[in-house]
Write an enzyme that holds these catalytic residues in place. Structure first.
Site, PDB file in Angstrom:
ATOM      1  N   TYR A 231      -7.063 -19.694  -1.042  1.00 50.48           N
ATOM      2  CA  TYR A 231      -7.790 -20.945  -0.823  1.00 50.48           C
ATOM      3  C   TYR A 231      -9.080 -20.954  -1.621  1.00 50.48           C
ATOM      4  O   TYR A 231      -9.605 -19.903  -1.985  1.00 50.48           O
ATOM      5  CB  TYR A 231      -8.045 -21.217   0.667  1.00 50.48           C
ATOM      6  CG  TYR A 231      -9.089 -20.369   1.349  1.00 50.48           C
ATOM      7  CD1 TYR A 231      -8.761 -19.123   1.883  1.00 50.48           C
ATOM      8  CD2 TYR A 231     -10.398 -20.834   1.507  1.00 50.48           C
ATOM      9  CE1 TYR A 231      -9.708 -18.368   2.548  1.00 50.48           C
ATOM     10  CE2 TYR A 231     -11.358 -20.082   2.177  1.00 50.48           C
ATOM     11  CZ  TYR A 231     -11.002 -18.847   2.700  1.00 50.48           C
ATOM     12  OH  TYR A 231     -11.949 -18.094   3.351  1.00 50.48           O
TER      13      TYR A 231
ATOM     14  N   ARG B 285      -0.920 -21.807   0.309  1.00 49.84           N
ATOM     15  CA  ARG B 285      -0.449 -20.721   1.182  1.00 49.84           C
ATOM     16  C   ARG B 285       1.011 -20.884   1.588  1.00 49.84           C
ATOM     17  O   ARG B 285       1.570 -19.979   2.197  1.00 49.84           O
ATOM     18  CB  ARG B 285      -1.350 -20.603   2.415  1.00 49.84           C
ATOM     19  CG  ARG B 285      -1.217 -21.745   3.382  1.00 49.84           C
ATOM     20  CD  ARG B 285      -2.284 -21.760   4.456  1.00 49.84           C
ATOM     21  NE  ARG B 285      -2.421 -20.507   5.190  1.00 49.84           N
ATOM     22  CZ  ARG B 285      -3.311 -20.335   6.182  1.00 49.84           C
ATOM     23  NH1 ARG B 285      -4.096 -21.314   6.541  1.00 49.84           N
ATOM     24  NH2 ARG B 285      -3.387 -19.181   6.802  1.00 49.84           N
TER      25      ARG B 285
ATOM     26  N   ASN C  16      -7.180 -21.786  17.132  1.00 47.99           N
ATOM     27  CA  ASN C  16      -7.513 -22.111  15.737  1.00 47.99           C
ATOM     28  C   ASN C  16      -6.585 -23.179  15.152  1.00 47.99           C
ATOM     29  O   ASN C  16      -5.844 -22.937  14.205  1.00 47.99           O
ATOM     30  CB  ASN C  16      -7.449 -20.842  14.863  1.00 47.99           C
ATOM     31  CG  ASN C  16      -8.812 -20.188  14.768  1.00 47.99           C
ATOM     32  OD1 ASN C  16      -9.839 -20.832  14.987  1.00 47.99           O
ATOM     33  ND2 ASN C  16      -8.841 -18.910  14.443  1.00 47.99           N
TER      34      ASN C  16
ATOM     35  N   GLY D 184     -19.796 -24.156  19.959  1.00 50.10           N
ATOM     36  CA  GLY D 184     -20.946 -24.188  19.057  1.00 50.10           C
ATOM     37  C   GLY D 184     -22.188 -23.633  19.731  1.00 50.10           C
ATOM     38  O   GLY D 184     -22.130 -22.619  20.433  1.00 50.10           O
TER      39      GLY D 184
ATOM     40  N   ALA E 128     -15.908 -19.150   9.711  1.00 51.53           N
ATOM     41  CA  ALA E 128     -15.657 -17.906  10.450  1.00 51.53           C
ATOM     42  C   ALA E 128     -16.581 -17.687  11.647  1.00 51.53           C
ATOM     43  O   ALA E 128     -16.591 -16.585  12.210  1.00 51.53           O
ATOM     44  CB  ALA E 128     -15.707 -16.686   9.532  1.00 51.53           C
ATOM     45  N   ALA E 129     -17.314 -18.723  12.073  1.00 51.65           N
ATOM     46  CA  ALA E 129     -18.191 -18.539  13.249  1.00 51.65           C
ATOM     47  C   ALA E 129     -17.362 -18.080  14.453  1.00 51.65           C
ATOM     48  O   ALA E 129     -17.697 -17.088  15.115  1.00 51.65           O
ATOM     49  CB  ALA E 129     -18.911 -19.843  13.582  1.00 51.65           C
TER      50      ALA E 129
ATOM     51  N   ASP F 267     -14.331 -16.791  14.511  1.00 53.20           N
ATOM     52  CA  ASP F 267     -13.671 -15.490  14.264  1.00 53.20           C
ATOM     53  C   ASP F 267     -14.658 -14.344  14.497  1.00 53.20           C
ATOM     54  O   ASP F 267     -14.305 -13.302  15.064  1.00 53.20           O
ATOM     55  CB  ASP F 267     -13.161 -15.397  12.820  1.00 53.20           C
ATOM     56  CG  ASP F 267     -12.360 -16.624  12.401  1.00 53.20           C
ATOM     57  OD1 ASP F 267     -11.738 -17.235  13.284  1.00 53.20           O
ATOM     58  OD2 ASP F 267     -12.374 -16.958  11.196  1.00 53.20           O
TER      59      ASP F 267
HETATM   60  P1  ADP Z   1     -15.197 -22.396  15.925  1.00 55.59           P
HETATM   61  O1  ADP Z   1     -15.651 -21.787  14.627  1.00 55.59           O
HETATM   62  O2  ADP Z   1     -14.025 -21.687  16.537  1.00 55.59           O
HETATM   63  O3  ADP Z   1     -15.077 -23.904  15.896  1.00 55.59           O
HETATM   64  P2  ADP Z   1     -17.737 -22.726  17.292  1.00 55.59           P
HETATM   65  O4  ADP Z   1     -18.193 -23.778  16.347  1.00 55.59           O
HETATM   66  O5  ADP Z   1     -17.718 -23.070  18.725  1.00 55.59           O
HETATM   67  O6  ADP Z   1     -16.320 -22.092  16.977  1.00 55.59           O
HETATM   68  O7  ADP Z   1     -18.688 -21.493  17.058  1.00 55.59           O
HETATM   69  C1  ADP Z   1     -18.330 -20.194  17.461  1.00 55.59           C
HETATM   70  C2  ADP Z   1     -19.557 -19.471  17.933  1.00 55.59           C
HETATM   71  O8  ADP Z   1     -20.518 -19.453  16.876  1.00 55.59           O
HETATM   72  C3  ADP Z   1     -20.247 -20.137  19.098  1.00 55.59           C
HETATM   73  O9  ADP Z   1     -19.700 -19.702  20.334  1.00 55.59           O
HETATM   74  C4  ADP Z   1     -21.667 -19.664  18.917  1.00 55.59           C
HETATM   75  O10 ADP Z   1     -21.805 -18.367  19.461  1.00 55.59           O
HETATM   76  C5  ADP Z   1     -21.811 -19.567  17.403  1.00 55.59           C
HETATM   77  N1  ADP Z   1     -22.446 -20.788  16.849  1.00 55.59           N
HETATM   78  C6  ADP Z   1     -21.861 -21.811  16.201  1.00 55.59           C
HETATM   79  N2  ADP Z   1     -22.773 -22.745  15.831  1.00 55.59           N
HETATM   80  C7  ADP Z   1     -23.971 -22.288  16.252  1.00 55.59           C
HETATM   81  C8  ADP Z   1     -25.336 -22.752  16.165  1.00 55.59           C
HETATM   82  N3  ADP Z   1     -25.671 -23.904  15.572  1.00 55.59           N
HETATM   83  N4  ADP Z   1     -26.313 -21.970  16.700  1.00 55.59           N
HETATM   84  C9  ADP Z   1     -26.010 -20.799  17.291  1.00 55.59           C
HETATM   85  N5  ADP Z   1     -24.777 -20.307  17.404  1.00 55.59           N
HETATM   86  C10 ADP Z   1     -23.758 -21.024  16.898  1.00 55.59           C
END
Ligand code: ADP
Length: 303
Positions: A86, A102, A161, A223, A251-252, A254
């Site tokens: 990707y 992929r 996911n 988030g 990857a937040a 992950d």
């Molecule tokens: P995904 O990537 O699965 O959509 P999220 O967006 O919920 O998941 O983010 C995963 C984790 O990353 C959250 O549980 C949090 O711990 C952290 N995170 C994401 N965005 C923020 C932010 N703006 N500030 C602090 N932590 C964040």
């Protein structure tokens, strides 16, 4: 030594760094989790279950796994197939666009070329992407494997996911996601995924949907809003410290999962583990790319 097997696809990642330059690395949802798990729990044995090709990029991926001390005992070769790929482009406003190649990658054949099913393991981790890329026959093989592992006491961990384009339609995705939740001991639903997949608009909707599956540990990411946890002790919200300097949220989720599981497998309770997972994710999103340099992570986060 506790053994964990993580199943999925790792792709070549090409990030455009200028109009004429690309930076190459390797990433993919479950692989990112494997990396952040191993980095934060070095005493664990973390194996990645996948298939790769016989080309030079596949060989480079094996070396990258070696650098991360991820075991390759469950990496299978699939001749005539390549790694998926990707590309990410960031425009001048910081908006990222992804393009994927992929379809038909080596990893889509993993359950067909696997010669030795994992056994004697503490934990097996997979995602909705791991399921989506397989044909129906291999999905059935995967669920047979999970059933066998579960009956031997292995804990099953699942993150949906949701990626709509990997599924025939939303209904197919819902069926397989629910089947996956059904076998999970730990689940990592995400607020955005549940909104897109089931139309859930809040944590109560998500948790009500999951209640009939009897999952022992539900860890819902949302988030910066906080982490909702449901286990045998009840329901809690673990606050997340908001990151204002967000550079790249790839990857937040992950990274959170890798940090959370590293803490859990090191004996921490769910609240401590969620705070640790949030710290890992909060660090990753302040740097570009899915997998940030190991020393950058080490300086910000102490396991
Ligand atoms: P995904 O990537 O699965 O959509 P999220 O967006 O919920 O998941 O983010 C995963 C984790 O990353 C959250 O549980 C949090 O711990 C952290 N995170 C994401 N965005 C923020 C932010 N703006 N500030 C602090 N932590 C964040």
């Amino acid at each position: 030594m506790k053994r964990v097997v993580i199943f999925g696809e790792c792709m070549v990642e090409l990030v455009s760094t200028s109009a004429t330059e690309l930076k190459k690395s390797f990433a993919g949802d479950t692989y990112n989790t494997a990396v952040y798990l191993k980095r934060n729990a070095p005493g664990l044995s973390v194996s990645y279950l996948t298939a790769i090709g016989e080309d030079f990029l596949s060989n480079e991926l094996l070396f990258a796994m070696g650098d991360e001390q991820i075991n390759t005992d469950h990496v299978y070769r699939c001749s005539k197939r390549n790694l998926g790929l990707y590309m990410v482009r960031t425009d001048k406003y910081g908006e990222r666009t992804f393009a994927y190649w992929r379809d038909g990658s080596a990893a889509t054949q993993t359950l067909n070329v696997m010669t030795q099913a994992p056994d004697n393991i503490e934990m097996f981790y997979f995602s909705g992407i791991s399921v989506a890329i397989l044909d129906v026959e291999q999905r059935e093989k995967l669920f047979d494997l999970i059933k066998t592992l579960r009956s031997s006491g292995c804990r099953i961990v699942f993150d949906p996911n949701y990626r709509p384009r990997l599924w025939r339609d939303q209904q197919e995705a819902q069926e397989w996601m629910d089947k996956s939740y059904q076998v999970a001991d730990i689940a990592f639903p995400g607020g955005d995924d549940h909104l897109a997949l089931y139309g859930h608009t809040n944590a109560d909707d998500v948790l009500a949907h999951l209640a009939p599956f009897g999952i022992g540990e539900v860890v819902m990411k949302n988030g910066a809003v906080g982490v909702h946890i449901v286990n045998h002790q009840g329901q809690f919200i673990v606050p997340v410290q908001t990151v204002t300097n967000v550079v790249d949220t790839t990857a937040a989720g992950d990274a959170f999962n890798g940090g959370y599981l590293a803490a859990r497998l090191s004996g921490k309770n769910v609240t401590e583990s969620a705070s640790f997972g949030a710290m890992v994710a909060g660090t990753v999103i302040q740097h570009p790319g899915a997998i940030i340099p190991a020393d950058t992570l080490r300086k910000a986060v102490t396991p």
